[in-house]
Design an enzyme around this catalytic site. Sequence first.
Site, PDB file in Angstrom:
ATOM      1  N   GLY A 223     -21.814 -83.761 -42.817  1.00  0.00           N
ATOM      2  CA  GLY A 223     -20.534 -84.328 -43.193  1.00  0.00           C
ATOM      3  C   GLY A 223     -19.509 -84.075 -42.109  1.00  0.00           C
ATOM      4  N   GLY A 225     -15.734 -82.178 -40.966  1.00  0.00           N
ATOM      5  CA  GLY A 225     -14.894 -81.026 -41.263  1.00  0.00           C
ATOM      6  C   GLY A 225     -15.280 -79.831 -40.429  1.00  0.00           C
ATOM      7  CD  GLU A 246     -22.642 -89.906 -46.680  1.00  0.00           C
ATOM      8  OE1 GLU A 246     -23.412 -90.295 -47.569  1.00  0.00           O
ATOM      9  OE2 GLU A 246     -21.535 -89.381 -46.919  1.00  0.00           O
ATOM     10  CG  LEU A 321     -14.445 -79.242 -53.908  1.00  0.00           C
ATOM     11  CD1 LEU A 321     -13.624 -80.248 -54.696  1.00  0.00           C
ATOM     12  CD2 LEU A 321     -13.619 -78.654 -52.768  1.00  0.00           C
ATOM     13  N   GLY A 344     -22.285 -89.520 -50.707  1.00  0.00           N
ATOM     14  CA  GLY A 344     -23.731 -89.575 -50.568  1.00  0.00           C
ATOM     15  C   GLY A 344     -24.413 -88.238 -50.745  1.00  0.00           C
TER      16      GLY A 344
END
Length: 437
Positions: A223, A225, A246, A321, A344
């Site tokens: 992802g 970050g 993705e 989270l 995803g």
Amino acid sequence: MTQALYAARLMSAAEAVALIPSGARVAMGLGVSQPPAILKALADRAEARQVEGLRLYYLLSTAIAGDTVLRYDLMDRIQPNSLFYGKVERALEVQARADGRRVVELIPTGFQQTPRLLTHEIGVDTLLTTVSPMDAEGYFSFGTNTDYNQPVSRTAKRVILEVNPHMPRVFGDCTIHVSQVTALVEHAVPLLQVPKAAPQPADTLIGGIIAGLIEDGSTLQMGIGALPDAVCAALHDHRDLGIHTEMMTPGLVALMKAGVVNGARKSLHPGKAVFAFCMGDQDTYDHLHENPDLEGHPVSYTNDPAVIARNDRMISVNATLEIDLHGACCSEYLNGSQFTGSGGQLDFVRGAYRSDGGRSIIACHATAAKGTVSRIVPRLAGPVTTPRNDTHIVVTEYGRVDLKGLGSSDRAMALIGLAHPDFRDGLQQAASQQGLI
């Protein structure tokens, strides 16, 4: 012939959006592909009350949309239907609650399902997005955003494209021919850039733990970050890594440039880095442009768990989270409100675990809110993004645990061991009250 078709479809942004009738079901490009000139013209038209009852469908809005079609004063004419919340939607929610209104609808979905959802269940009739300039054969590239743009372009009645020379031309299954286009708007503007987040000490610790789980020759999904970037930074001593993701990120591009990623051992698309969309800095976009080592594909392909599983040693790294004591993850709900979306995550959690030698990794800091809140919790405060049945490896700065094969009691104790020490006693009490230990 193609130049004649191009000229016949070329018009101003105002002329292009005039083709959109009231009541239209409009898909807007995701992230970087949101077309500034077209969206401003559509907002201007809505402001003048020349169009109303528009239903807008999209993932991951940016300031481009927030300053135009997602302005609060237009919500009585444009209905946002978000498949992935972000800063823009959260701000609209705050305003709406103060006025006793509800203006944004969330449509829960996994990212892989989005093309079918938009084209069949919802029946989107208009696509608005940005593409690269046309090539000699009459094809535009969706560039940073093949995702749902390409599938929707095949079924929508109206395909309105903003042609931007700054959009990289990308190879793969990511093009549209000029004959399939309703209107073209030329607009040269730099692409939206996402600043790199500064890593915290916990990110570096977690990145090192995850890097130790990744073998040479593995294929990566990451992802965006500080935490995924920290994982990428810890992989520079690895060899022959591949990419099937993705989202193409600056961290993954840095690995390509360093030669760490070359796809040499990939079992699917060997030598190619496969992605559905990209967000990053200009250096990232420059790396995409006409690069034969990269391929853009629809998200219905990149995020299909069966396709993901065809990559041997597939490694999926996603953030969450909250994780409860059973191992279920909520990655989209915060402080009683929708914060992001499913995206995803579950697609890759399931696909990576099905892969030969694959591993699905869920990572998070042990605490949030400056150490005052534990991310390991007795019960989730929101919807389940990744069910306990699917969670594989969990990592915090306090270590890692493989949940597969563990019973409920062992799971709870293992997850408590990943929590910050200040919260472990309370979690053990909660586990006892639930009959887990």
